[in-house]
Design an enzyme around this catalytic site. Structure first.
Site, short mmCIF file in Angstrom:
data_model
loop_
_atom_site.label_atom_id
_atom_site.label_comp_id
_atom_site.label_asym_id
_atom_site.label_seq_id
_atom_site.Cartn_x
_atom_site.Cartn_y
_atom_site.Cartn_z
N LYS A 86 0.77 -1.31 -0.11
CA LYS A 86 0.11 -0.02 0.03
C LYS A 86 0.86 1.33 -0.02
O LYS A 86 0.47 2.05 -0.44
CB LYS A 86 -0.89 0.11 1.09
N GLU A 108 -9.93 6.48 2.68
CA GLU A 108 -10.95 5.60 3.35
C GLU A 108 -10.06 4.40 3.89
O GLU A 108 -8.85 3.95 3.19
CB GLU A 108 -12.06 5.04 2.29
N SER A 375 1.70 -9.77 -0.87
CA SER A 375 1.34 -8.30 -0.72
C SER A 375 1.60 -7.51 0.54
O SER A 375 1.71 -6.36 0.74
CB SER A 375 0.03 -8.31 -1.16
C1 LIG Z 1 -5.05 -4.05 1.14
C2 LIG Z 1 -4.80 -5.31 0.95
C3 LIG Z 1 -4.88 -6.10 -0.04
C4 LIG Z 1 -5.90 -5.81 -1.00
O1 LIG Z 1 -6.04 -4.60 -1.74
P1 LIG Z 1 -5.43 -4.70 -3.54
O2 LIG Z 1 -6.10 -3.31 -3.86
O3 LIG Z 1 -6.53 -5.91 -4.03
O4 LIG Z 1 -4.21 -4.88 -3.56
C5 LIG Z 1 -4.21 -7.08 -0.35
N1 LIG Z 1 -2.90 -7.40 0.65
C6 LIG Z 1 -2.94 -6.60 1.70
C7 LIG Z 1 -1.71 -7.16 2.46
C8 LIG Z 1 -3.64 -5.50 1.96
O5 LIG Z 1 -3.08 -4.60 2.85
#
Ligand SMILES: *Cc1c(COP(=O)(O)O)cnc(C)c1O
Length: 395
Positions: A86, A108, A375
């Site tokens: 993020k 948000e 992610s």
């Molecule tokens: C917010 C988040 C997501 C989902 O958001 P995307 O916009 O689909 O990437 C996925 N993994 C993590 C660790 C997150 O914090």
């Protein structure tokens, strides 16, 4: 019909007149700064010196051997500052807002991850920050509310609707129409009206820009598949983007199926949704029989959004990317498996991608290559997963 910012039939700008000025101003500024050398130099410096980029592309040798098929690499977005991808988007938008002369960020947040990242960037760049969060979520994610306040931000609980993420998005948009002169709305995923899906994608595309070079350096060729989890879709589109022209690379997005796509407790938008218009864009949305946005469910708060970014909807329509459902159970198993096998605790969101790779890798030859995007890191999920397994621990 408005044709700007389309991905096939999806995307566009379905917004009230009151938002038009802010959106036009943002679009013009972005068109200028995206090619500005100084802007890009500053952003690269923030990525490298503050966020910890480039993130590692790690060969998961034990995981590969255990699964007995394709060679698996992990793109380690969990190692970024604040623990997920993020920060890539947030640093980009905060810097852009600053260049535009804005002094205040609003955002948000659902689970609080995007709110914390935005509060972090605001602290760093000396900006005011207000985060809208569904009241339900402020209770479930009290630690992240504390973090945002610690970083100097205000957190406003939203009580409308189901008091969750989709209501927080609506409230942030409303706030933006009221105060556009000094305020930028730092949207958290590849969604909303044009130009947001493009802006957020461009900032997240650093993931595949790096991984493409890294895999060429390590293996001398492109991967056979890239796998990422999909909420709104920002880490996935960032992981896919620089491979889209390479037809030999399978692009696989993993949606949160919750308790299963044949139940009502799911958040698998592409697999169960229908085309609609919501939050300023045309795309696929989970809807009830009357076309109302349906309540969604997933064990993973970060994937718990009833829509998907318009570029994913288009990649699905043209068959360039595949979107597969992964259940809570499969994700929890993968969360535990990756922790045990590689010593890497993935975010429960990312565990959805790991779970699908666990099915796919054994069906592929040993010389094939898979890249999984991790992610985020899973520390934030440990108490919830323990609870899922029937063990109560204090956070
Ligand atoms: C917010 C988040 C997501 C989902 O958001 P995307 O916009 O689909 O990437 C996925 N993994 C993590 C660790 C997150 O914090």
């Amino acid at each position: 019909m408005e044709s700007k910012g389309r991905f096939g039939v999806h995307g566009g700008q379905y917004i009230p007149e009151t938002l038009m000025n802010a959106i036009n101003e943002l679009e013009k500024a972005y068109e200028y700064y995206k090619n500005d050398l100084e802007f890009n130099r500053e952003l690269t410096q923030l990525f490298n010196e503050y966020a910890g980029r480039p993130s590692l592309l790690y060969y998961a040798e034990k995981l590969t051997k255990e699964l007995g098929g394709a060679k698996i690499y992990l793109k380690r977005e969990d190692l970024n500052h604040t623990g997920s991808h993020k920060i890539n988007n947030v640093l980009g938008q905060a810097l852009l807002a600053k260049k535009m002369g804005k002094t205040r960020l609003i955002a948000e947040t659902g689970a609080g991850q995007h709110g914390v990242a935005t509060a972090t960037a605001a602290a760093l760049l000396g900006m005011e920050c207000v985060v809208f969060m569904g009241e339900e979520d402020t209770k479930r994610q009290a630690l992240n509310v504390y973090r945002m306040k610690l970083l100097g931000s205000d957190v406003i609980p939203v009580t409308t609707g189901t008091a969750t993420l989709k209501d927080a998005v609506s409230e942030a948009m409303r706030e933006w129409t009221k105060r556009i002169s000094d305020t930028h709305y730092c949207l958290g995923s590849v969604m909303g009206p044009h130009p947001f899906p493009t802006i957020v994608r461009d900032f997240q595309a650093v993931i595949s820009r790096e991984s493409r070079q890294q895999i060429l350096d390590k293996e001398g060729r492109l991967p056979d598949a890239v796998i990422a989890c999909v909420g709104g879709g920002s880490n996935a589109i960032g992981s896919f983007y620089h491979y889209i022209p390479d037809e030999s690379v399978r692009l696989i997005g993993c949606e949160a199926a919750g308790r299963g796509i044949d139940t009502f407790e799911t958040a698998a938008t592409v697999n169960t949704g229908r085309i609609g218009i919501f939050h300023g864009m045309k795309s696929y949305f989970c809807q009830d029989e009357y076309g109302q946005i349906a309540p969604v469910y997933s064990i993973s708060a970060g994937l718990d959004y009833p829509g998907v970014g318009p570029e994913h909807a288009h990649l699905h329509d043209i068959g360039r990317a595949e979107y597969v459902p992964v259940t809570d159970d499969e994700a929890v198993n993968a969360f535990e498996y990756l922790s045990r096998v590689e010593g890497i605790i993935p975010a429960i969101e990312s565990a959805h991608a790991v779970a699908y790779a666990m099915k796919l890798a054994p069906t592929m030859d040993k010389e094939k290559i898979i890249i999984i995007t991790i992610s985020g890191r899973g520390d934030k999920d440990c108490a919830a997963i323990a609870r899922y397994r029937g063990e109560d621990i204090y956070e």
